[in-house]
Write a protein that holds these residues in place. Structure first.
Motif, PDB file in Angstrom:
ATOM      1  N   GLY A 124       0.730  -1.323   0.134  1.00 48.42           N
ATOM      2  CA  GLY A 124       0.048  -0.055  -0.022  1.00 48.42           C
ATOM      3  C   GLY A 124       0.890   1.345   0.064  1.00 48.42           C
ATOM      4  O   GLY A 124       0.510   2.270   0.589  1.00 48.42           O
ATOM      5  N   VAL A 125       2.185   1.179  -0.823  1.00 45.87           N
ATOM      6  CA  VAL A 125       2.753   2.177  -0.556  1.00 45.87           C
ATOM      7  C   VAL A 125       3.370   2.756  -1.984  1.00 45.87           C
ATOM      8  O   VAL A 125       3.471   1.757  -2.676  1.00 45.87           O
ATOM      9  N   ARG A 126       3.351   3.923  -2.228  1.00 49.12           N
ATOM     10  CA  ARG A 126       3.650   4.508  -3.633  1.00 49.12           C
ATOM     11  C   ARG A 126       5.293   4.387  -3.583  1.00 49.12           C
ATOM     12  O   ARG A 126       6.084   4.747  -2.550  1.00 49.12           O
ATOM     13  N   THR A 127       5.632   4.251  -4.896  1.00 49.97           N
ATOM     14  CA  THR A 127       7.015   4.174  -5.248  1.00 49.97           C
ATOM     15  C   THR A 127       7.831   5.102  -5.989  1.00 49.97           C
ATOM     16  O   THR A 127       7.135   5.469  -7.236  1.00 49.97           O
ATOM     17  N   SER A 200       6.505   3.510 -12.222  1.00 54.44           N
ATOM     18  CA  SER A 200       6.752   4.097 -10.849  1.00 54.44           C
ATOM     19  C   SER A 200       5.993   5.535 -10.616  1.00 54.44           C
ATOM     20  O   SER A 200       5.334   5.942 -11.680  1.00 54.44           O
ATOM     21  N   SER A 201       5.848   6.045  -9.458  1.00 47.04           N
ATOM     22  CA  SER A 201       5.214   7.346  -9.420  1.00 47.04           C
ATOM     23  C   SER A 201       5.961   8.672  -9.545  1.00 47.04           C
ATOM     24  O   SER A 201       5.705   9.595  -9.296  1.00 47.04           O
ATOM     25  N   GLY A 202       7.274   8.316 -10.032  1.00 43.03           N
ATOM     26  CA  GLY A 202       8.241   9.507 -10.294  1.00 43.03           C
ATOM     27  C   GLY A 202       9.488   9.186 -10.209  1.00 43.03           C
ATOM     28  O   GLY A 202       9.860   8.199  -9.661  1.00 43.03           O
ATOM     29  N   LEU A 203      10.269   9.842 -10.950  1.00 46.22           N
ATOM     30  CA  LEU A 203      11.766   9.836 -11.235  1.00 46.22           C
ATOM     31  C   LEU A 203      12.820  10.689 -10.700  1.00 46.22           C
ATOM     32  O   LEU A 203      12.269  12.128 -11.001  1.00 46.22           O
ATOM     33  N   ILE A 204      13.540  10.692  -9.983  1.00 44.83           N
ATOM     34  CA  ILE A 204      14.268  11.483  -9.234  1.00 44.83           C
ATOM     35  C   ILE A 204      15.750  11.371  -9.868  1.00 44.83           C
ATOM     36  O   ILE A 204      16.240  10.400  -9.943  1.00 44.83           O
ATOM     37  N   LEU A 205      16.294  12.514 -10.231  1.00 41.04           N
ATOM     38  CA  LEU A 205      17.537  12.726 -10.976  1.00 41.04           C
ATOM     39  C   LEU A 205      18.714  13.656 -10.238  1.00 41.04           C
ATOM     40  O   LEU A 205      18.282  14.538 -10.182  1.00 41.04           O
ATOM     41  N   ASN A 206      19.656  12.965 -10.236  1.00 39.05           N
ATOM     42  CA  ASN A 206      20.918  13.950  -9.579  1.00 39.05           C
ATOM     43  C   ASN A 206      21.481  14.506 -10.695  1.00 39.05           C
ATOM     44  O   ASN A 206      22.703  14.275 -11.273  1.00 39.05           O
ATOM     45  N   THR A 207      20.790  15.699 -11.559  1.00 37.81           N
ATOM     46  CA  THR A 207      21.294  16.439 -12.587  1.00 37.81           C
ATOM     47  C   THR A 207      20.738  17.738 -12.401  1.00 37.81           C
ATOM     48  O   THR A 207      19.781  17.994 -11.544  1.00 37.81           O
TER      49      THR A 207
END
Length: 461
Positions: A124-127, A200-207
């Protein structure tokens, strides 16, 4: 620091140095935005909790033996991690969800773990997914099927100089290479990773936008999810080390004694290695350059003997006069030091981004994976470095070092590097692109709370 918001994030880093650091940096960024942080981690390369007293650390069993934990075949290691970690990870995540602590609002998983989204959905957790490489390299990995269909892969020696018009300015020799005895397994793992990101529910990028705007724009068209470039992570707050190796801080006092912008810093990361012949050629090139040098020679970085005493006498004389060798260095501090004027690097994404963010021109020596892509963009697109295109030869090494540090020919490279440093700093300030993207990320995560606890179907962002 923002007030606590009674929301908890569970972060799951990949157990490789270049993946642990950015995940811990992201954790600190989000903690500063008011979120409570729990780190789930494998037994393999478990992070040190001491520098992070505000985080809760929970281990999961990975069941890997010592021989299985080798990074010599990174594809097989990723396959084993995905096979062994899914069940213990699910058990631990369910424990976190049912605990009386602040509710788990979101899981942020390393893109290495293709099982994470399905496990989190059952709990029950978003990723959301953290991709620790650049946006440009992600697009190229996602295009592997196309590259195979068009005959660029597998790479053939006779075609190394052929252009790849689908991904300019790359040539065939710049496409990612991964050392594995199981190429079909690599394709399957890569496909699972890309699909995991898209689902997924979103993408995080180190840029940041000013560095990779074209690739980010295309990613937003190609991926049906929210994309958040919030880097450079390491510039977002006070530095705290997540290093798996002991840092030799004596190099900082040594740098303090050197002239501004005079030192070439040499480090090929936590995995890349060279053979004995290349080791010797690097040493001779450093000696011939007549410039001060700080060289990281970590255990295992040379395939064969890594004894400095075995190197030529002219190098040992240069080392005594104007060089220093350490087993590992506090890289953020080194690159930010006034004495460092060039970085000879393997072009892993963390090292590349850190160098760009500190305005340090690069000498590029990519070894595998996305490093080839990063190096080509450093030399030909961003034009903040030079590429050792055709192997290691002492004369070319010395010429590259002197070009970047002292010769007029390198002035434009040094100026562009300084401009990118300004852009990296400004994007993190209020109103800057990464600052705004971080605001968007925090609000995006906060919007998950209701859907998690009502177990509604996953929403598209």
């Amino acid at each position: 620091m923002n007030q606590r918001n009674n929301r908890r994030l569970v972060l799951f880093p990949g157990p490789i140095q270049g993946h642990i650091n950015p995940m811990l940096q992201l954790a600190q960024i989000l903690h500063d935005r008011g979120f409570s942080i729990t780190i789930l981690h494998t037994d393999l390369n478990s992070p040190d909790p001491f520098p992070h007293p505000s985080f809760a650390f929970r281990s999961i069993g990975d069941g890997l033996g010592q021989s299985e934990a080798s990074t010599s075949d990174i594809v097989r290691l990723i396959m084993l991690l995905n096979a062994r970690c899914a069940a213990p990870f699910e058990e631990r995540l369910r424990e976190e969800v049912s605990s009386p602590d602040a509710p788990v609002t979101c899981l942020i998983a390393d893109a290495l773990f293709s099982f994470a989204r399905d496990v989190a959905e059952r709990a029950g957790v978003r990723t959301m997914v953290l991709r620790t490489g650049g946006a440009t390299a992600l697009r190229i990995f996602a295009g592997f099927r196309l590259l195979r269909e068009r005959g660029y892969l597998p790479i053939e020696e006779s075609r190394l100089e052929d252009p790849v018009p689908e991904f300019p300015p790359l040539r065939v020799k710049d496409l990612p290479r991964v050392n594995t005895g199981e190429p079909e397994l690599f394709d399957r793992i890569l496909n699972d990773r890309i699909e995991g990101i898209k689902d997924s529910s979103g993408l995080i990028l180190n840029t940041f936008e000013d560095l990779e705007q074209p690739a980010l724009s295309l990613l937003r068209q190609e991926y049906p999810i929210a994309v958040f470039p919030i880097g450079p992570f390491h510039k977002c707050g006070p530095s705290s080390s997540g290093s798996l190796l002991a840092e030799d801080r004596s190099c900082i006092s040594w740098l303090d004694k050197q002239a501004p912008n005079s030192v070439v810093y040499v480090s090929f990361g936590s995995i890349a290695s060279v053979n004995e012949s290349e080791f010797s050629e690097i040493a001779l090139g450093l000696a011939d350059s007549q410039q001060p040098f700080l060289w990281v020679v970590r255990p295992g970085s040379v395939r064969g003997s890594e004894l400095v005493e075995n190197l030529p006498g002219c190098f040992l004389e240069a080392l005594e006069e104007r060089g220093k060798i350490v087993k590992w260095a506090p890289q953020h501090e080194v690159l930010a030091h006034r004495a460092v004027g060039a970085f000879w690097t393997h072009n892993g994404w963390n090292s590349t981004l850190e160098s760009i963010s500190e305005g340090v021109p690069m000498i590029c020596m990519p070894c595998f994976s996305d490093q080839n892509v990063n190096a080509r963009f450093v030399s030909d697109v961003w034009r903040v470095g030079v590429h050792l295109n055709n192997g290691l030869e002492r004369r070319k090494i010395a010429e590259a070092i002197r070009k970047l540090l002292v010769e007029k020919e390198g002035e434009e490279v040094r100026e562009r590097a300084a401009q990118f440093k300004e852009k990296a700093n400004s994007c993190l300030m209020q109103g800057g692109s990464s600052f705004q993207s971080l605001d968007g990320l925090a609000n995006h995560i906060l919007s998950f709370e209701l859907t998690n606890h009502q177990h509604k179907p996953q929403l598209r962002s």
